[in-house]
Write a protein that holds these residues in place. Sequence first.
Motif, PDB file in Angstrom:
ATOM      1  N   GLU A  28      39.898  55.957 102.281  1.00  0.00           N
ATOM      2  CA  GLU A  28      40.163  57.200 101.573  1.00  0.00           C
ATOM      3  C   GLU A  28      40.843  56.999 100.227  1.00  0.00           C
ATOM      4  O   GLU A  28      40.714  57.827  99.331  1.00  0.00           O
ATOM      5  N   LYS A  29      41.585  55.908 100.078  1.00  0.00           N
ATOM      6  CA  LYS A  29      42.362  55.719  98.859  1.00  0.00           C
ATOM      7  C   LYS A  29      41.474  55.242  97.722  1.00  0.00           C
ATOM      8  O   LYS A  29      40.678  54.328  97.868  1.00  0.00           O
ATOM      9  N   SER A  30      41.631  55.872  96.571  1.00  0.00           N
ATOM     10  CA  SER A  30      40.856  55.498  95.394  1.00  0.00           C
ATOM     11  C   SER A  30      41.626  54.488  94.563  1.00  0.00           C
ATOM     12  O   SER A  30      42.784  54.710  94.212  1.00  0.00           O
ATOM     13  N   TYR A  31      40.981  53.375  94.242  1.00  0.00           N
ATOM     14  CA  TYR A  31      41.595  52.340  93.419  1.00  0.00           C
ATOM     15  C   TYR A  31      40.955  52.367  92.037  1.00  0.00           C
ATOM     16  O   TYR A  31      39.731  52.336  91.918  1.00  0.00           O
ATOM     17  N   PRO A  32      41.758  52.410  90.993  1.00  0.00           N
ATOM     18  CA  PRO A  32      41.201  52.467  89.636  1.00  0.00           C
ATOM     19  C   PRO A  32      40.479  51.177  89.269  1.00  0.00           C
ATOM     20  O   PRO A  32      40.664  50.137  89.903  1.00  0.00           O
ATOM     21  N   LEU A  33      39.679  51.252  88.239  1.00  0.00           N
ATOM     22  CA  LEU A  33      38.924  50.079  87.790  1.00  0.00           C
ATOM     23  C   LEU A  33      39.828  48.906  87.455  1.00  0.00           C
ATOM     24  O   LEU A  33      39.460  47.740  87.648  1.00  0.00           O
ATOM     25  N   SER A  34      41.008  49.202  86.959  1.00  0.00           N
ATOM     26  CA  SER A  34      41.914  48.144  86.517  1.00  0.00           C
ATOM     27  C   SER A  34      42.730  47.531  87.644  1.00  0.00           C
ATOM     28  O   SER A  34      43.478  46.582  87.421  1.00  0.00           O
ATOM     29  N   SER A  35      42.554  48.035  88.879  1.00  0.00           N
ATOM     30  CA  SER A  35      43.357  47.539  90.003  1.00  0.00           C
ATOM     31  C   SER A  35      43.007  46.091  90.340  1.00  0.00           C
ATOM     32  O   SER A  35      41.846  45.669  90.252  1.00  0.00           O
ATOM     33  N   GLY A 133      40.219  61.536  85.374  1.00  0.00           N
ATOM     34  CA  GLY A 133      41.525  60.908  85.263  1.00  0.00           C
ATOM     35  C   GLY A 133      41.481  59.402  85.167  1.00  0.00           C
ATOM     36  O   GLY A 133      42.520  58.754  84.967  1.00  0.00           O
ATOM     37  N   GLU A 134      40.270  58.810  85.338  1.00  0.00           N
ATOM     38  CA  GLU A 134      40.154  57.354  85.240  1.00  0.00           C
ATOM     39  C   GLU A 134      40.500  56.901  83.835  1.00  0.00           C
ATOM     40  O   GLU A 134      40.039  57.479  82.847  1.00  0.00           O
ATOM     41  N   ALA A 135      41.275  55.845  83.724  1.00  0.00           N
ATOM     42  CA  ALA A 135      41.800  55.406  82.425  1.00  0.00           C
ATOM     43  C   ALA A 135      40.683  54.902  81.525  1.00  0.00           C
ATOM     44  O   ALA A 135      40.062  53.886  81.805  1.00  0.00           O
ATOM     45  N   ALA A 136      40.469  55.615  80.442  1.00  0.00           N
ATOM     46  CA  ALA A 136      39.586  55.204  79.344  1.00  0.00           C
ATOM     47  C   ALA A 136      38.265  54.585  79.781  1.00  0.00           C
ATOM     48  O   ALA A 136      37.946  53.476  79.389  1.00  0.00           O
ATOM     49  N   PRO A 137      37.469  55.289  80.587  1.00  0.00           N
ATOM     50  CA  PRO A 137      36.173  54.714  80.949  1.00  0.00           C
ATOM     51  C   PRO A 137      35.245  54.535  79.757  1.00  0.00           C
ATOM     52  O   PRO A 137      34.357  53.714  79.779  1.00  0.00           O
ATOM     53  N   GLU A 138      35.500  55.315  78.689  1.00  0.00           N
ATOM     54  CA  GLU A 138      34.618  55.200  77.526  1.00  0.00           C
ATOM     55  C   GLU A 138      34.703  53.827  76.882  1.00  0.00           C
ATOM     56  O   GLU A 138      33.778  53.389  76.200  1.00  0.00           O
ATOM     57  N   LYS A 139      35.799  53.119  77.079  1.00  0.00           N
ATOM     58  CA  LYS A 139      35.919  51.781  76.516  1.00  0.00           C
ATOM     59  C   LYS A 139      34.954  50.815  77.198  1.00  0.00           C
ATOM     60  O   LYS A 139      34.597  49.786  76.635  1.00  0.00           O
ATOM     61  N   ILE A 140      34.589  51.147  78.421  1.00  0.00           N
ATOM     62  CA  ILE A 140      33.678  50.287  79.179  1.00  0.00           C
ATOM     63  C   ILE A 140      32.245  50.755  79.022  1.00  0.00           C
ATOM     64  O   ILE A 140      31.342  49.988  78.699  1.00  0.00           O
ATOM     65  N   LEU A 141      32.035  52.047  79.225  1.00  0.00           N
ATOM     66  CA  LEU A 141      30.675  52.581  79.250  1.00  0.00           C
ATOM     67  C   LEU A 141      30.170  52.973  77.874  1.00  0.00           C
ATOM     68  O   LEU A 141      28.962  53.045  77.666  1.00  0.00           O
ATOM     69  N   GLY A 142      31.071  53.248  76.951  1.00  0.00           N
ATOM     70  CA  GLY A 142      30.621  53.768  75.670  1.00  0.00           C
ATOM     71  C   GLY A 142      29.991  55.132  75.865  1.00  0.00           C
ATOM     72  O   GLY A 142      30.532  55.986  76.564  1.00  0.00           O
ATOM     73  N   ASP A 143      28.820  55.345  75.257  1.00  0.00           N
ATOM     74  CA  ASP A 143      28.142  56.634  75.415  1.00  0.00           C
ATOM     75  C   ASP A 143      27.097  56.595  76.526  1.00  0.00           C
ATOM     76  O   ASP A 143      26.257  57.478  76.638  1.00  0.00           O
ATOM     77  N   GLN A 144      27.124  55.561  77.365  1.00  0.00           N
ATOM     78  CA  GLN A 144      26.161  55.434  78.460  1.00  0.00           C
ATOM     79  C   GLN A 144      26.722  56.046  79.741  1.00  0.00           C
ATOM     80  O   GLN A 144      27.926  56.040  79.965  1.00  0.00           O
ATOM     81  N   ASN A 145      25.818  56.545  80.586  1.00  0.00           N
ATOM     82  CA  ASN A 145      26.260  56.894  81.927  1.00  0.00           C
ATOM     83  C   ASN A 145      26.253  55.640  82.787  1.00  0.00           C
ATOM     84  O   ASN A 145      25.785  54.573  82.369  1.00  0.00           O
ATOM     85  N   THR A 146      26.761  55.754  84.010  1.00  0.00           N
ATOM     86  CA  THR A 146      26.919  54.563  84.853  1.00  0.00           C
ATOM     87  C   THR A 146      25.579  53.913  85.168  1.00  0.00           C
ATOM     88  O   THR A 146      25.448  52.684  85.116  1.00  0.00           O
ATOM     89  N   ALA A 147      24.565  54.734  85.505  1.00  0.00           N
ATOM     90  CA  ALA A 147      23.259  54.174  85.867  1.00  0.00           C
ATOM     91  C   ALA A 147      22.666  53.392  84.704  1.00  0.00           C
ATOM     92  O   ALA A 147      22.118  52.289  84.892  1.00  0.00           O
ATOM     93  N   ASN A 148      22.770  53.926  83.501  1.00  0.00           N
ATOM     94  CA  ASN A 148      22.244  53.240  82.324  1.00  0.00           C
ATOM     95  C   ASN A 148      23.002  51.947  82.067  1.00  0.00           C
ATOM     96  O   ASN A 148      22.411  50.902  81.773  1.00  0.00           O
ATOM     97  N   PHE A 149      24.328  52.010  82.174  1.00  0.00           N
ATOM     98  CA  PHE A 149      25.168  50.830  81.978  1.00  0.00           C
ATOM     99  C   PHE A 149      24.807  49.728  82.972  1.00  0.00           C
ATOM    100  O   PHE A 149      24.686  48.549  82.612  1.00  0.00           O
ATOM    101  N   VAL A 150      24.594  50.125  84.233  1.00  0.00           N
ATOM    102  CA  VAL A 150      24.285  49.147  85.283  1.00  0.00           C
ATOM    103  C   VAL A 150      22.905  48.538  85.078  1.00  0.00           C
ATOM    104  O   VAL A 150      22.734  47.313  85.127  1.00  0.00           O
ATOM    105  N   MET A 151      21.905  49.367  84.825  1.00  0.00           N
ATOM    106  CA  MET A 151      20.557  48.831  84.665  1.00  0.00           C
ATOM    107  C   MET A 151      20.446  47.958  83.425  1.00  0.00           C
ATOM    108  O   MET A 151      19.745  46.937  83.429  1.00  0.00           O
ATOM    109  N   ARG A 152      21.139  48.342  82.373  1.00  0.00           N
ATOM    110  CA  ARG A 152      21.132  47.509  81.176  1.00  0.00           C
ATOM    111  C   ARG A 152      21.742  46.140  81.482  1.00  0.00           C
ATOM    112  O   ARG A 152      21.208  45.101  81.069  1.00  0.00           O
TER     113      ARG A 152
END
Length: 668
Positions: A28-35, A133-152
């Motif tokens: 149940e606990k959510s861990y941030p990307l930076s964890s 509330g996730e810390a600065a996901p735009e620094k990772i994904l830029g203007d892409q959504n997750t599916a686009n980022f992953v497939m790329r």
Amino acid sequence: MGGVPSTPRNNAQPQDTVEYLIGVFVGEKSYPLSSDFWDELLELSLALQWPHHRVNEACEIFARNNYHTRHLAKILIHLVRCLQESMSTSGGPSMVHVKAVNAACLSSIFLKYLIENCKGDNFEELYLSLDEGEAAPEKILGDQNTANFVMRGVLSFIAMSDVSSHMYLLHHELLNFMLIAMSTQLCYAPSPGPEDVHPFLDAAMIQETSLVGLVVRKLLLNYITRPHFPLHSGSYSTVSGGSQLGVLHKVGSAAANLVLFPFSYFVSSSGEGSRSPLAENSLFGLLILIHYRKCNVVDESFLDKSEDDATMDYLLKDGSNFSENPYCKALENARDIEFDRMDIEGNAHSGPLVRLPFASLFDTLGMHLADESSVLLLYSLVHGNSDFLEYVLVRTDLDTLILPSVPWYQERLLHNTSLGSLMVIILIRTVKYNLSKMRDVYLHTNCLATLANMAPHVHRLSAYASQRLVSLFDMLSRKYTKLAELRNDDMLMNKANSVDGGNVTEDVSTELHIYTDFLRIVLEIINAILTYALPRNPEVVYAIMHRQEVFQPFKNHPRFNELLENIYTVLDFFNSRMDAQRMDGEWSVEKVLQVIIINCRSWRGEGMKMFNQLRFTYEQENHPEEFFIPYVWQLNLSRSCFSFKPSAINLFPVDMPVEEQKAPTVEE
């Protein structure tokens, strides 16, 4: 596995630590990307031996909590970051490779479960977006959504990273992941609609053309080179049970080779050791990509709302607009690495230009035509790529593709049969089988069209092939006669009983019309041989003389009489020569054939009517995706280790299990 266990003690066994980390991941606990949790999870040797029901239970818990934790999106992002780091790491195996493999395997297991069990048809339950509330996901994904980022990220790694001994397993797991990510197609009907949602496939379609070209090239090179698992290197062992993909860990012991994937998939005593799972998955991935069609919009302005559902479906399909598929375009633009027409003629090609060794591709296709997926690749190449088709036609060993081996033909012992005769035999055999079993008009038409295109160029057709050709006319004529009698009986019965049996009579008349066309094509095939190639085909003359009675009922038929006039001109010529021949004793096959051969030399074709040669050009039917998309996935499910929940498949009919097997309960 019901809840998240407490943190293990420092002296805990590795298995306890793995249990804990998997429990945290699905909990149940959510861990941030930076964890630091993500490094702990992916760096650990995930050496669990879980039965299928435990894997399934973990997936159920994960599915309940993923809405809040968004752990699927996060592990996918970590997968790409590991791949990016791995591409910049030189040398042999490293921890980042292990992390990438573990991330790919964990992602595959839980993504597959979520796709199979999504309640909606838009796959929102994957929850691929991160929380606000996730810390600065735009620094990772830029203007892409997750599916686009992953497939790329996944496509870039596959395209640009060599399949070396220490990278083989990562490539294999990434191809497995791709197949799972694209399996959303299995959940939809065969006709793509504008409301269909395929997050990862749609993301693959919007990649840069340069990357698309590199992906197509790499997948084809994997198919050509057919890399095998490097048994001499350090290996990974499976840790999940059932048909689930394994979460793997790095081990140095040679004994680990005995529990690989399972190992029997790579090497077995039945001769399957020549199989290359990496080559097969590369081919399936390529076929899925090139045959995908994205339906954008449907023009409904011309629709008549009063039409019935079936008519409305047809009109909707007719008004569909599909996006151009860049992978299909890249395959069509593939050029031989040894020769490029653009270099000489100065022709520019739109889309990504893929350079391939056509010679190696030709040879590989020839060696694997027993595999239907290779046949589909060959079809896609010769139908869509004019350069490859031209290359095939100028090869002096075309029989490599047409005649790889025929041990499967056991109906008759064929001595010294030419390639042309074998093709005639097989095409006629296919027509006869289709007539009795499948009743597919499209297959009939294509087989007969192929025979018609060959007919003027037939040379020394064998006795058996000639007999089969005449017997095909006989079989079709008997079917035609039965249909004609049935139609007449229905009309008389309806007239006598004053009953309107229009629908039944109309169906019979439609089928009768189809068989009329088939009979005419067969007569035109025979005519073309007799008109343009009679002196070279005495066995054909013998066959029609031997069975000349089968043509008699149609001599005065308005659709056939012109064609039969030529056949009877030939029969009259050779029958008269037979009558003039003095023979001691009985006629034998050899004696009759000898008379035919002698008189073929004096044949001048006098009295023969010249008809235009039949020339059929192959065209795909409208909406070929309705055939190819289900076909590719059926091949994938039947041939590879990929499996999918039967009740979740809507793409094609599936035999459901007699009863649902209940998973055993787990004692905590």
